[in-house]
Every structure is written in structure tokens, then in C-alpha cells.
Design a protein around this motif. Structure first.
Motif, PDB file in Angstrom:
ATOM      1  N   ARG A 207       0.896  -1.320   0.124  1.00  0.00           N
ATOM      2  CA  ARG A 207       0.134  -0.009  -0.041  1.00  0.00           C
ATOM      3  C   ARG A 207       0.783   1.181  -0.259  1.00  0.00           C
ATOM      4  NH1 ARG A 207      -4.480  -0.295   4.656  1.00  0.00           N
ATOM      5  NH2 ARG A 207      -4.851  -2.188   3.192  1.00  0.00           N
ATOM      6  N   GLU A 208       2.250   1.135   0.456  1.00  0.00           N
ATOM      7  CA  GLU A 208       3.010   2.342   0.703  1.00  0.00           C
ATOM      8  C   GLU A 208       3.551   2.771  -0.795  1.00  0.00           C
ATOM      9  OE1 GLU A 208       6.000   1.082   3.271  1.00  0.00           O
ATOM     10  OE2 GLU A 208       4.818   1.489   5.158  1.00  0.00           O
ATOM     11  N   ARG A 209       3.448   1.816  -1.870  1.00  0.00           N
ATOM     12  CA  ARG A 209       4.024   1.882  -3.150  1.00  0.00           C
ATOM     13  C   ARG A 209       2.900   2.897  -4.032  1.00  0.00           C
ATOM     14  NH1 ARG A 209       9.101  -0.578  -3.561  1.00  0.00           N
ATOM     15  NH2 ARG A 209       9.516  -1.366  -1.416  1.00  0.00           N
ATOM     16  N   PRO A 210       3.586   3.972  -4.731  1.00  0.00           N
ATOM     17  CA  PRO A 210       2.579   4.680  -5.564  1.00  0.00           C
ATOM     18  C   PRO A 210       2.255   3.786  -6.670  1.00  0.00           C
ATOM     19  CG  PRO A 210       4.820   5.851  -5.255  1.00  0.00           C
ATOM     20  CD  PRO A 210       5.009   4.373  -4.501  1.00  0.00           C
ATOM     21  N   GLU A 211       1.020   4.152  -7.380  1.00  0.00           N
ATOM     22  CA  GLU A 211       0.507   3.339  -8.467  1.00  0.00           C
ATOM     23  C   GLU A 211       1.557   3.460  -9.496  1.00  0.00           C
ATOM     24  OE1 GLU A 211      -3.583   2.971 -11.110  1.00  0.00           O
ATOM     25  OE2 GLU A 211      -3.127   4.698  -9.743  1.00  0.00           O
ATOM     26  N   GLU A 212       2.120   4.672  -9.848  1.00  0.00           N
ATOM     27  CA  GLU A 212       2.968   4.739 -11.020  1.00  0.00           C
ATOM     28  C   GLU A 212       4.101   3.853 -10.940  1.00  0.00           C
ATOM     29  OE1 GLU A 212       2.018   7.054  -9.233  1.00  0.00           O
ATOM     30  OE2 GLU A 212       0.684   8.287 -10.488  1.00  0.00           O
ATOM     31  N   GLU A 213       4.756   3.642  -9.744  1.00  0.00           N
ATOM     32  CA  GLU A 213       5.978   2.684  -9.307  1.00  0.00           C
ATOM     33  C   GLU A 213       5.706   0.986  -9.776  1.00  0.00           C
ATOM     34  OE1 GLU A 213       8.781   1.152  -5.686  1.00  0.00           O
ATOM     35  OE2 GLU A 213       7.509   2.819  -5.332  1.00  0.00           O
ATOM     36  N   LEU A 214       4.350   0.886  -9.461  1.00  0.00           N
ATOM     37  CA  LEU A 214       3.937  -0.581  -9.599  1.00  0.00           C
ATOM     38  C   LEU A 214       3.462  -0.875 -10.998  1.00  0.00           C
ATOM     39  CD1 LEU A 214       1.338  -0.980  -6.495  1.00  0.00           C
ATOM     40  CD2 LEU A 214       3.660  -1.979  -6.632  1.00  0.00           C
TER      41      LEU A 214
END
Length: 359
Positions: A207-214
Motif C-alpha cells: 500500500r505504501e508504493r505509488p501506483e506509477e511505481e507498481l
């Protein structure tokens, strides 16, 4: 816009094939049982809970299964019996709702937001279904109840066997945050290992990871990971999914190179795909064999037939020929798969009447 909270149930039969064998053969009850294969060769199609304690699981090579559990009892699969029991179970589902989405012979989603019995409690319906399955088939099922498909699927797996888990909206965030990443439905072993290398071990860390990163790390699927970490899943239960293809594949613990080993796995995969064709009342003209080699090189081999097929034997025959054409794999194989496409719909009545389903 309709903002009513859905009531979704996921029913998952407990060690289905093995449990049917233990039901029908009392001498197998309480013993470690593997359906499929043999002590010398083959692959495990299903394992009883007694066998699972030793690390025996589906798609495991039989010889490795015996090493893990020397007292393992192998039983020949009876897919026609499993299909018949699956139909019994599905009839129970339809007593409550027509919104039933089967995923395989042994699991399905049900949307009971509005149901045939006028019952406001999805939990009571799930418990009644479990009780009816036990009374009418002698088998146990686990049920998960929640407000979306992702959570219902996760819930059904939490207290197996014979489990029941309700995930209410006020409990969902905490459950997903504490869930180990390998327990997420839709995140396989390879992806889970990659996430763990990146320091993502739980839902909270995902949940901590931004959508763009994923998305950058995992492609379009990254958007799905971003959403499920936030318990967002608006997929409806689809009783009549339009399928373009049906397939099954396995990644092996040890790379395969011998023709005998490859053919054993291929036969198992053909049986799985044929089961799905029977369940969906369809047939196929195009068969594809997928090979991933030790160095992750991917190869597919396809053939389109003049007529439709729908039996495991016919599918295996075509897949075997594809495996051997133009030549058997020259390098160790880490993944093998079969898929069928160019499907015939059950609504195409004149053609379907000519089909013979071997289950």
C-alpha cells in the motif's frame, strides 16, 4: 449510481478430488492420499490434507511427493465422478442465486446481494450452503463472505478446511494490511518473490508504493496490485463469461528435459483444460502448447484443426504432436502449458448437439 454494498460469497471445496476419493473409499480416510501419478512416475493432481502436512501438493512430481511422504497412497483420478459431484454442488448454489461464476470444478463466486430466498444475511446463506453440501455430498467446503470478490476469495482460504470467514468493511483494511504478500489472490510465486526482494512483504508495505511505481515494475497488472492493496475490487460476478481461450500451465520445481516427464505433465494439463471445456459446454479448434525454457526463453506451438475437439484424449494427442514438432525441446523446460482457442459456444445449438463430452 448504485452504491449498495455487494454481498459476495466464495465457496471453495476442501481438497476436492482427494476428499471425493476418501469419501468413496473409507479405507483412505485419515491417510495421506495423492490423486494422479504413481510412486515411480507422473504428477500429483490433488493431495489430501494429511498429505499436505508433508509438503505434497498439486502439480508436484510423484517421485518428489514420495520422498516427502513415503507412506503416500496414490489413487487414479476419476474425473467423471468429480464432474458429477461438481454439478450437484452447483445446483445447491442455484437455489439461492443465478449469479454464480464457477472458476473450476471445486470453486465459485456467488452474488447474493439479492437472492431467491429473500435472506438479508450472506453469512447465513453461506453457512446453509456449506451444510447442504455436507448433507448431500458428504464433503466439506470453506466459505468466504465479503463485499467484493478479492476479499471473499481471500476469506475462504483463511480457515481451511471446513472454514467460514466473514470480512466486513470495517475489518477489511486491517486484514489486507497484515496479509503476507504471497497470500494475495492474483500474486503468484514469482511475483511474490520479486516483491519480497523489493521489500514488499505485506499488504501494508504494498500500500505504501505509488501506483506509477507498481505499473513501472509490473506493467498493467501493477494497477490491480495498487487497487487490491486498498481493498478496491469492483468486478461483478459474471455467470456467463465470454471466454476467448481456456488454458492451464505449470512451472516446475526442477527443469524437465526427458520426453517421458514432459508427456506426463502434458497429459495432466490436457485433463485440466478438458474439464474446463466440459464445464463451460464448449469445444475448440485451435490448440497451443507453451514452453518456457531454463533461460526464460518463451516458445509457443499452435495447430488449428478442421473440426472441434473437447475430450482430454483428443487434446493430449494434438498437444503431444505439437511437443514433438518440429522436434522435442532441446533445452530444459521450466514451464509447460496448454491452451485452446477458437471456441464453440454452447449457444451454437446445432453444433453442440454433435459433441460428446467424455466426463
Amino acid at each position: 449510481m448504485n452504491t449498495a454494498i455487494r454481498k459476495i460469497i466464495h465457496i471453495d471445496m476442501d481438497a476436492f478430488y482427494a476428499s471425493v476419493e476418501q469419501r468413496d473409499h473409507p479405507d483412505l480416510r485419515g491417510k495421506p492420499v495423492a490423486v494422479g501419478g504413481s510412486k515411480a512416475r507422473g504428477v500429483v493432481a490433488a493431495a489430501s490434507y494429511e498429505a499436505r502436512k508433508f509438503g505434497v501438493h498439486s502439480a508436484l512430481a510423484s517421485r518428489i511427493a514420495v520422498q516427502k511422504c513415503p507412506q503416500l497412497i496414490f489413487v487414479k483420478p476419476r474425473f467423471e465422478v468429480y464432474s458429477a459431484v461438481s454439478r450437484q454442488i452447483r445446483e445447491i448454489f442455484y437455489r439461492y442465486t443465478d449469479l454464480v461464476e464457477p472458476l473450476s470444478l471445486d470453486e465459485a463466486y456467488l452474488d447474493v446481494t439479492e437472492n431467491k430466498v429473500g435472506m438479508p444475511s450472506a453469512s447465513i446463506i453461506a453457512k446453509e450452503i456449506k451444510a447442504s453440501i455436507l448433507a448431500e455430498t458428504g464433503l466439506t467446503a470453506s466459505a468466504g463472505v465479503s463485499f467484493n470478490k478479492f476479499l471473499a476469495k481471500i476469506a475462504s482460504d483463511l480457515n481451511k478446511p471446513n472454514g467460514f470467514t466473514l470480512v466486513t468493511p470495517d475489518k477489511a483494511d486491517a486484514l489486507v494490511a497484515s496479509l503476507p504478500i504471497e497470500k494475495f489472490h492474483g500474486i503468484g510465486k514469482v511475483t511474490a518473490a520479486k516483491m519480497q526482494q523489493l521489500g514488499i512483504n505485506t499488504g501494508a508495505e504494498l500500500r505504501e508504493r505509488p501506483e506509477e511505481e507498481l505499473i513501472k515494475l509490473f506493467g498493467k497488472t501493477g494497477q490491480y496490485y495498487y487497487r487490491i492493496a486498498r481493498v478496491q475490487d469492483d468486478r461483478p460476478v459474471q455467470p456467463h463469461r465470454l471466454r476467448k481461450s481456456i488454458g492451464s500451465e505449470r512451472t516446475f520445481e526442477v527443469d524437465l528435459i526427458q520426453e517421458e516427464d514432459l508427456l506426463e505433465r502434458l497429459q495432466f494439463l490436457a485433463q485440466e483444460v478438458a474439464e474446463d471445456m466440459v464445464r463451460l459446454q464448449t469445444a475448440a479448434k485451435t490448440v497451443t502448447v507453451k514452453l518456457k525454457y531454463f533461460d526464460f526463453t518463451l516458445q509457443t506451438r499452435s495447430k488449428t484443426l478442421l473440426s472441434y475437439l473437447n475430450s482430454a484424449d483428443a487434446l493430449f494427442t494434438v498437444a503431444r504432436d505439437l511437443l514433438r514438432t518440429p522436434a522435442l525441446p532441446l533445452y530444459p523446460v521450466r514451464l509447460l502449458g496448454i491452451s485452446v482457442s477458437n471456441l464453440l459456444s454452447a449457444h451454437d445449438q446445432p453444433a453442440v448437439r454433435q459433441l460428446t463430452f467424455d466426463f
